[in-house]
Write a protein that holds these residues in place. Structure first.
Motif, PDB file in Angstrom:
ATOM      1  N   ALA A   2     108.967  56.871  30.522  1.00 23.28           N
ATOM      2  CA  ALA A   2     108.891  57.805  31.640  1.00 23.28           C
ATOM      3  C   ALA A   2     109.835  58.974  31.411  1.00 23.28           C
ATOM      4  N   SER A  25      96.605  62.323  38.926  1.00 23.71           N
ATOM      5  CA  SER A  25      96.669  60.863  38.779  1.00 23.71           C
ATOM      6  C   SER A  25      96.069  60.167  39.989  1.00 23.71           C
ATOM      7  N   ASP A  82     110.167  50.362  40.213  1.00 22.10           N
ATOM      8  CA  ASP A  82     109.936  51.714  39.711  1.00 22.10           C
ATOM      9  C   ASP A  82     108.579  52.215  40.193  1.00 22.10           C
ATOM     10  N   ARG A  84     106.641  54.749  39.328  1.00 25.72           N
ATOM     11  CA  ARG A  84     105.646  55.081  38.311  1.00 25.72           C
ATOM     12  C   ARG A  84     105.091  53.823  37.637  1.00 25.72           C
ATOM     13  N   GLY A  85     105.961  52.834  37.428  1.00 22.21           N
ATOM     14  CA  GLY A  85     105.498  51.587  36.842  1.00 22.21           C
ATOM     15  C   GLY A  85     104.540  50.850  37.763  1.00 22.21           C
ATOM     16  N   CYS A  88     101.253  52.791  37.746  1.00 21.68           N
ATOM     17  CA  CYS A  88     100.590  52.594  36.455  1.00 21.68           C
ATOM     18  C   CYS A  88      99.925  51.222  36.375  1.00 21.68           C
ATOM     19  N   ARG A 189     102.826  58.108  34.147  1.00 20.58           N
ATOM     20  CA  ARG A 189     104.059  57.828  33.428  1.00 20.58           C
ATOM     21  C   ARG A 189     104.828  59.109  33.101  1.00 20.58           C
TER      22      ARG A 189
END
Length: 411
Positions: A2, A25, A82, A84-85, A88, A189
């Motif tokens: 990231a 996204s 997290d 973004r994790g 994702c 990410r």
């Protein structure tokens, strides 16, 4: 890996790039929500679907989202992991679920099960995306979340456009949605978080109760419930309403496809979401939400009186309704973000979407029965109860001292 998160002094350009990448996204991932909606017409040409099976293709996603948001809220996933994790992993799982759907016939029990999994994964996409946007907010929280809601609105409108210009093989929208989800998993990410990040709260199931204990958050959520009572039922049935209205007036020769009319009505909401965000940041959250709900409630009642009338008249009121019905949506989320404990914003947003989408399961089915037994001239009027209830909640919130925290004191 990231990208490095952004410090407080970094440029506006970094913010714009991060939000643009987040929007892309979000749109790509949320395509999985609407995949079977876009292909249901093509499915009907090859398989015999009962009304229950057809409704299940949509409601299984809604039910999965409710289940996913409930688990996420209880465990505080959006505040403890997290962002973004989480986004994702959720998008990638939704992509695999859609790929697996291609191995089943649409009438198989495996399809609604995989649609349920897809909906559960969206709990790690939609509210998480709102929290990511909130890390960038500097007096423009309403607009930033409004942009995300506008993206969701366009996604909701696209199936109507597909239907207007001919049906695709049902596999294609599902495959396209799966590829979109994988793309989203990669792109997110590279989204950088803004400076407005908070410390991680301790794990406690009691954190979820803050949505009720906090008086301001409670009233904002009650307003959101009134809004959601109307929104998804309107989106779900406006196409059927326009088809029946055009047939009443023009028989089998309407001036333009009713599906195209439905697309214009729903897609107009993207403009409404952005306009509502811009206005709420400048003039106040409760003012904009109250005005939007008053307008949308009047449209819900009024459009029935135009049933079977000239296409231009029905479409004009429909487009106005499409704008008003979503203009307030992002502002309930913005209000909750501003009124909550900063450490629990992700959890509060997740709870809000959970209870809102749970309510849609009731209102969508109610309009199905009302269209059959009351007729389309009166069915949508039942939705007006929601925005008028929500209006009362937001007027009550406006009088609270806590309301000074909304939109920089603009209530």
């Amino acid at each position: 890996m990231a990208p490095r998160d952004v410090g407080a002094g970094e440029s506006v350009a970094a913010k714009r790039f991060a939000i643009a990448l987040l929007l892309l996204s979000e749109i790509a991932a949320m395509a999985t929500w609407f995949a079977t909606t876009a292909s249901v017409g093509a499915i009907r040409t090859q398989w015999s679907l009962s009304p229950f099976q057809e409704a299940l293709l949509t409601n299984s996603v809604q039910a999965g989202f409710v289940a996913g948001t409930l688990v996420s809220a209880l465990l505080g996933l959006a505040d403890r992991f997290d962002l973004r994790g989480l986004f994702c992993g959720s998008a990638a799982t939704a992509g695999f679920a859609n790929l697996l759907m291609l191995a089943f016939e649409p009438t198989s029990a495996g399809v609604p099960l995989l649609r349920f999994v897809t909906g559960a994964c969206m709990a790690g996409v939609y509210p998480v995306g709102m929290k990511i946007a909130a890390t960038w907010a500097v007096g423009d929280l309403g607009l930033l979340i409004g942009l995300l809601v506008g993206a969701l609105t366009l996604g909701s409108a696209l199936p109507h456009l597909v239907a207007a210009f001919g049906q695709l093989d049902w596999h294609l929208p599902v495959l396209g949605a799966a590829l979109g989800a994988f793309l989203a998993a990669v792109l997110v990410r590279f989204v950088r978080l803004g400076p407005a990040t908070t410390e991680v709260p301790p794990l406690s199931l009691k954190n979820a109760l803050e949505a009720w204990r906090n008086r301001g958050v409670r009233l904002a959520n009650l307003g959101y419930l009134g809004h959601m009572w109307e929104l998804y039922a309107m989106w779900a049935w406006i196409g059927a309403f326009m088809t029946a209205s055009f047939r009443e007036q023009y028989g089998d020769a309407p001036p333009f496809p009713p599906e195209l009319a439905a697309f214009c009505i729903v897609a107009a909401g993207a403009f409404g979401a952005m306009l509502g965000g811009w206005a709420a940041d400048r003039f106040g959250r409760t003012l904009v939400t109250g005005a939007s709900m008053l307008a949308s409630g009047c449209c819900a009642v009024g459009i029935g009186f135009l049933f079977g009338g000239p296409a231009w008249a029905v479409l004009s009121v429909g487009v106005l309704w499409g704008v008003a019905v979503i203009a307030d949506s992002a502002q309930f989320s913005a209000a909750v973000s501003e009124l909550s404990d900063r450490r629990l914003v992700g959890t509060m947003l997740t709870i809000q979407t959970c209870i809102g989408f749970l309510l849609t399961l009731v209102s969508i089915q109610l309009i199905a029965f009302a269209g059959t037994y009351l007729g389309w001239r009166f069915a949508f009027a039942l939705l007006a109860v929601g925005p008028f209830f929500g209006l009362v909640s937001m007027l009550r919130l406006r009088r609270l001292p806590e309301a000074k925290r909304l939109a920089g004191g603009r209530r």
